[in-house]
Enzyme design. Structure first.
Site, PDB file in Angstrom:
ATOM      1  N   GLU A   1       8.209  -0.312 -12.533  1.00 36.77           N
ATOM      2  CA  GLU A   1       8.800  -1.313 -11.628  1.00 36.77           C
ATOM      3  C   GLU A   1       7.673  -1.804 -10.738  1.00 36.77           C
ATOM      4  OE1 GLU A   1      11.839  -2.358 -11.814  1.00 36.77           O
ATOM      5  OE2 GLU A   1      12.521  -0.877 -13.259  1.00 36.77           O
TER       6      GLU A   1
ATOM      7  N   THR B   1      -1.702  -0.910 -10.295  1.00 38.65           N
ATOM      8  CA  THR B   1      -1.533   0.528 -10.522  1.00 38.65           C
ATOM      9  C   THR B   1      -0.733   0.760 -11.800  1.00 38.65           C
ATOM     10  OG1 THR B   1      -1.357   0.708  -8.119  1.00 38.65           O
ATOM     11  CG2 THR B   1      -0.901   2.695  -9.374  1.00 38.65           C
TER      12      THR B   1
ATOM     13  N   GLU C   1      15.865   0.095 -14.343  1.00 39.34           N
ATOM     14  CA  GLU C   1      16.492   1.246 -13.696  1.00 39.34           C
ATOM     15  C   GLU C   1      17.961   0.916 -13.457  1.00 39.34           C
ATOM     16  OE1 GLU C   1      13.797   1.687 -10.237  1.00 39.34           O
ATOM     17  OE2 GLU C   1      12.972   3.399 -11.314  1.00 39.34           O
TER      18      GLU C   1
ATOM     19  N   ASN D   1       7.516   1.280   0.608  1.00 42.16           N
ATOM     20  CA  ASN D   1       8.307   0.280   1.346  1.00 42.16           C
ATOM     21  C   ASN D   1       9.736   0.734   1.644  1.00 42.16           C
ATOM     22  OD1 ASN D   1       8.753  -0.042  -1.466  1.00 42.16           O
ATOM     23  ND2 ASN D   1       9.623  -2.063  -1.088  1.00 42.16           N
TER      24      ASN D   1
ATOM     25  N   GLY E   1       5.626   0.598  -8.004  1.00 36.23           N
ATOM     26  CA  GLY E   1       4.472   0.316  -7.148  1.00 36.23           C
ATOM     27  C   GLY E   1       3.842  -1.000  -7.556  1.00 36.23           C
TER      28      GLY E   1
ATOM     29  N   CYS F   1      10.549  -5.395  -2.409  1.00 30.83           N
ATOM     30  CA  CYS F   1      10.087  -6.039  -3.644  1.00 30.83           C
ATOM     31  C   CYS F   1      10.968  -7.233  -3.995  1.00 30.83           C
ATOM     32  CB  CYS F   1      10.070  -5.030  -4.774  1.00 30.83           C
ATOM     33  SG  CYS F   1      11.654  -4.215  -4.990  1.00 30.83           S
TER      34      CYS F   1
HETATM   35  P1  NAD Z   1       0.782   1.333  -5.144  1.00 32.90           P
HETATM   36  O1  NAD Z   1       0.740   0.923  -6.556  1.00 32.90           O
HETATM   37  O2  NAD Z   1      -0.475   1.270  -4.357  1.00 32.90           O
HETATM   38  O3  NAD Z   1       1.286   2.836  -5.002  1.00 32.90           O
HETATM   39  C1  NAD Z   1       2.524   3.261  -5.523  1.00 32.90           C
HETATM   40  C2  NAD Z   1       2.447   4.744  -5.810  1.00 32.90           C
HETATM   41  O4  NAD Z   1       1.492   4.947  -6.846  1.00 32.90           O
HETATM   42  C3  NAD Z   1       1.974   5.594  -4.629  1.00 32.90           C
HETATM   43  O5  NAD Z   1       2.669   6.801  -4.635  1.00 32.90           O
HETATM   44  C4  NAD Z   1       0.511   5.811  -4.944  1.00 32.90           C
HETATM   45  O6  NAD Z   1      -0.026   6.984  -4.386  1.00 32.90           O
HETATM   46  C5  NAD Z   1       0.551   5.913  -6.454  1.00 32.90           C
HETATM   47  N1  NAD Z   1      -0.713   5.609  -7.116  1.00 32.90           N
HETATM   48  C6  NAD Z   1      -1.685   4.767  -6.716  1.00 32.90           C
HETATM   49  N2  NAD Z   1      -2.705   4.764  -7.619  1.00 32.90           N
HETATM   50  C7  NAD Z   1      -2.337   5.610  -8.607  1.00 32.90           C
HETATM   51  C8  NAD Z   1      -2.952   6.031  -9.823  1.00 32.90           C
HETATM   52  N3  NAD Z   1      -4.138   5.576 -10.201  1.00 32.90           N
HETATM   53  N4  NAD Z   1      -2.279   6.893 -10.611  1.00 32.90           N
HETATM   54  C9  NAD Z   1      -1.069   7.340 -10.258  1.00 32.90           C
HETATM   55  N5  NAD Z   1      -0.445   7.006  -9.110  1.00 32.90           N
HETATM   56  C10 NAD Z   1      -1.076   6.144  -8.301  1.00 32.90           C
HETATM   57  O7  NAD Z   1       1.932   0.473  -4.474  1.00 32.90           O
HETATM   58  P2  NAD Z   1       2.364   0.482  -2.951  1.00 32.90           P
HETATM   59  O8  NAD Z   1       1.352  -0.279  -2.169  1.00 32.90           O
HETATM   60  O9  NAD Z   1       2.731   1.852  -2.532  1.00 32.90           O
HETATM   61  O10 NAD Z   1       3.734  -0.329  -3.023  1.00 32.90           O
HETATM   62  C11 NAD Z   1       3.807  -1.715  -2.956  1.00 32.90           C
HETATM   63  C12 NAD Z   1       4.006  -2.308  -4.314  1.00 32.90           C
HETATM   64  O11 NAD Z   1       5.162  -1.775  -4.915  1.00 32.90           O
HETATM   65  C13 NAD Z   1       4.220  -3.799  -4.282  1.00 32.90           C
HETATM   66  O12 NAD Z   1       3.488  -4.401  -5.321  1.00 32.90           O
HETATM   67  C14 NAD Z   1       5.707  -3.950  -4.533  1.00 32.90           C
HETATM   68  O13 NAD Z   1       6.109  -5.169  -5.093  1.00 32.90           O
HETATM   69  C15 NAD Z   1       5.951  -2.831  -5.453  1.00 32.90           C
HETATM   70  N6  NAD Z   1       7.356  -2.465  -5.485  1.00 32.90           N
HETATM   71  C16 NAD Z   1       8.078  -2.771  -6.594  1.00 32.90           C
HETATM   72  C17 NAD Z   1       9.418  -2.460  -6.660  1.00 32.90           C
HETATM   73  C18 NAD Z   1      10.244  -2.770  -7.873  1.00 32.90           C
HETATM   74  O14 NAD Z   1      11.348  -2.269  -7.971  1.00 32.90           O
HETATM   75  N7  NAD Z   1       9.759  -3.564  -8.817  1.00 32.90           N
HETATM   76  C19 NAD Z   1      10.027  -1.823  -5.568  1.00 32.90           C
HETATM   77  C20 NAD Z   1       9.254  -1.539  -4.447  1.00 32.90           C
HETATM   78  C21 NAD Z   1       7.917  -1.855  -4.412  1.00 32.90           C
END
Ligand code: NAD
Length: 480
Positions: free
Chosen positions: A248, A230, A461, A150, A226, A282
């Site tokens: 996070e 995950t 963080e 994002n 993420g 997020c």
């Molecule tokens: P995601 O969990 O699908 O992916 C995030 C990252 O994890 C990517 O690089 C992906 O390739 C990797 N990944 C996926 N499966 C994995 C596994 N099994 N092992 C290791 N790595 C793996 O999330 P997304 O769709 O990319 O991002 C959106 C999410 O992120 C939303 O839920 C959002 O709220 C969250 N987010 C949170 C924050 C925060 O600071 N809390 C900030 C931004 C986004």
């Protein structure tokens, strides 16, 4: 078709498998580059390179590391326009937004921790007249950093910068959905002559590359941003190995607007906190609770202003919103709009895809959507949508507002609008969320702890929190 490379041990290299994944321009709905489909072998090469580089990097002085990291910051600044265009093309966000927010913040992340590390001090405790304790904060080793799509370069560097500043070497995996600016960061590392192996960037999808990194026995700690599902998978691998981790995760943030708010400010900021970056931040507030006295007035003004938003070509400076990041995500957001209707919600504005002409005719655009008439327990109000979709609902008392704010499994951020100091403090005390904004939103100070409670994550963080996470405290007790 342009092929991105992994950056391992100071060089741009192809994936060991020779396989690539399609990378889409979401505003056009077409493939425009190819990403390394990396796996165990690539991760192993990267972790080994990081391990080899660790003794050299971790024993530099803070000033020396700072100088190297500032070179990255300065070069990002020089290439700001190019990086912003690349970010917009890869992610679908407006170029103006990447120019004003994403890339300056990536630059600032490096500068902030490059200078912060110079002020990071150890404690010492005089325990008795001839007894002193002092606490070293030592670099830990190879840090794994995994980031989402994002805010691609912004969140990628938010982890890498403190990890490096604290003296760790890094293997980082950007999101496979938005890998381009991470690739450009690799090129920047080469341009400034960044020491080989200190930062390694390996591309690929989660189940393959991400999983290989998480499962690599020679990583020492992991910082992940993420989705919550995950995060749970990653924790199940790392917790039994007692590896330090920072997670996070997702959110479903409440935005609580009291009768006595500054109406115009609350309205203006709520338009942003709902729909900035297509609602894919997020920290965006997706559940808007409005006190009954101003409910109708606020709702009508909010709907009217939202319905005028221009959703358009990310290159157009007049586009308030650009494209949704990917086809699966676009379909997910639209499916939640359908769910909201099934659950009895009324769409006050939006609720549909936008079909543009010309080069954007196949792009993935959704109109900003406001939904009324749902109760707080329905799936639309409980599950993270992470798109330009908000619900609105009235409330009467501050106690009820707290109950509504806390009624999901998440606890990342909450926004409170009131001119009453006592009300604001009552809410700040009682809302279970790692970040509370009062009469503002996304007013970031990089020194503050950043992160969530409950299913929104573990750890914080930002500022000293990040430097503490990326170092191991070791206490030394001396009696003389
Ligand atoms: P995601 O969990 O699908 O992916 C995030 C990252 O994890 C990517 O690089 C992906 O390739 C990797 N990944 C996926 N499966 C994995 C596994 N099994 N092992 C290791 N790595 C793996 O999330 P997304 O769709 O990319 O991002 C959106 C999410 O992120 C939303 O839920 C959002 O709220 C969250 N987010 C949170 C924050 C925060 O600071 N809390 C900030 C931004 C986004």
């Amino acid at each position: 078709m342009f092929k991105l490379s992994n950056y391992i041990d100071g060089a741009l290299v192809p994936p060991a498998s020779g396989q690539y994944i399609d990378n889409y321009n979401p505003a056009k709905g077409e493939v425009y580059s190819l990403i390394p489909d990396s796996g165990e072998e690539d991760m192993d090469n990267a972790v080994k390179a990081a391990r080899r580089a660790f003794p050299g990097w971790s024993t530099l002085t803070a000033d020396q590391r700072s100088e190297w990291i500032m070179k990255l910051s300065n070069r990002i600044n020089e290439k700001l326009a190019e990086l912003a265009e690349a970010e917009s093309k890869d992610n679908g966000k407006p170029v103006w937004l990447a120019t004003q927010v994403d890339i300056p913040r990536a630059r600032d992340n490096f500068a902030f921790f490059a200078t912060g590390i110079k002020h990071f001090a150890s404690e010492s405790h005089q325990t008795a007249p001839k007894v002193i304790n002092y606490t070293l904060k030592q670099p830990i080793g190879v840090a794994a950093c995994i980031s989402p799509w994002n805010l691609p370069l912004y969140l990628f560097t938010w982890k890498i910068a403190p990890a490096l500043a604290a003296g760790n070497t890094v293997v980082a995996k950007p999101s496979e959905i938005t890998p381009m600016t991470a690739h450009l960061l690799s090129e920047i590392c080469i341009e400034v002559g960044f020491p080989a192996g200190v930062l390694n960037i390996v591309h690929g999808n989660g189940p393959n590359a991400g999983n290989a990194l998480v499962n690599h026995d020679d990583i020492d700690l992991l910082s992940f941003t993420g989705g919550t599902a995950t995060g749970a998978k990653i924790a199940s691998v790392l917790a039994p190995k007692f590896k330090k981790m920072s997670l996070e995760l997702g959110g479903k943030n409440p935005n609580i607007i009291f009768d006595d708010c500054d109406f115009e400010k609350a309205l203006k900021t709520t338009l942003n906190s709902s729909f900035a970056n297509q609602g894919q931040i997020c920290l965006c507030g997706s559940r808007i609770y409005i006190q009954r006295g101003i409910y109708e007035k606020f709702r009508d003004a909010f709907v009217e202003a939202t319905s005028k938003f221009k959703v358009g070509d990310p290159k157009d400076p007049d586009s308030r919103m650009g494209a949704i990041v990917s086809k699966p995500h676009y379909e997910k957001v639209l499916s939640y709009i359908n769910l909201a209707k099934e659950e009895g919600g009324t769409i006050l504005t939006g609720g549909e895809a936008v079909h543009l002409d010309g080069e954007n005719k196949n792009g993935w655009f959704i109109r900003p959507t406001i939904i009324e008439g749902l109760d707080e327990q329905c799936r639309t109000n409980q599950e993270e949508i992470f798109g330009p979709v908000v619900t609105i609902q009235p409330f009467d008392t501050k106690e009820e507002a707290v109950a509504l704010a806390n009624c999901t499994c998440y606890g990342l951020a909450a926004t409170i609008w009131t001119e009453n100091l006592s009300t604001s403090q009552f809410m700040a005390q009682n809302v279970k969320s790692g970040i509370i904004w009062i009469n503002c939103w996304l007013l970031r100070d990089l020194r503050t702890p950043f992160g969530g409670m409950k299913n929104s994550g573990v750890g914080r963080e930002g500022g000293w929190e990040a430097l503490r996470f990326f170092t191991e405290p070791k206490n030394v007790c001396i009696k003389y």
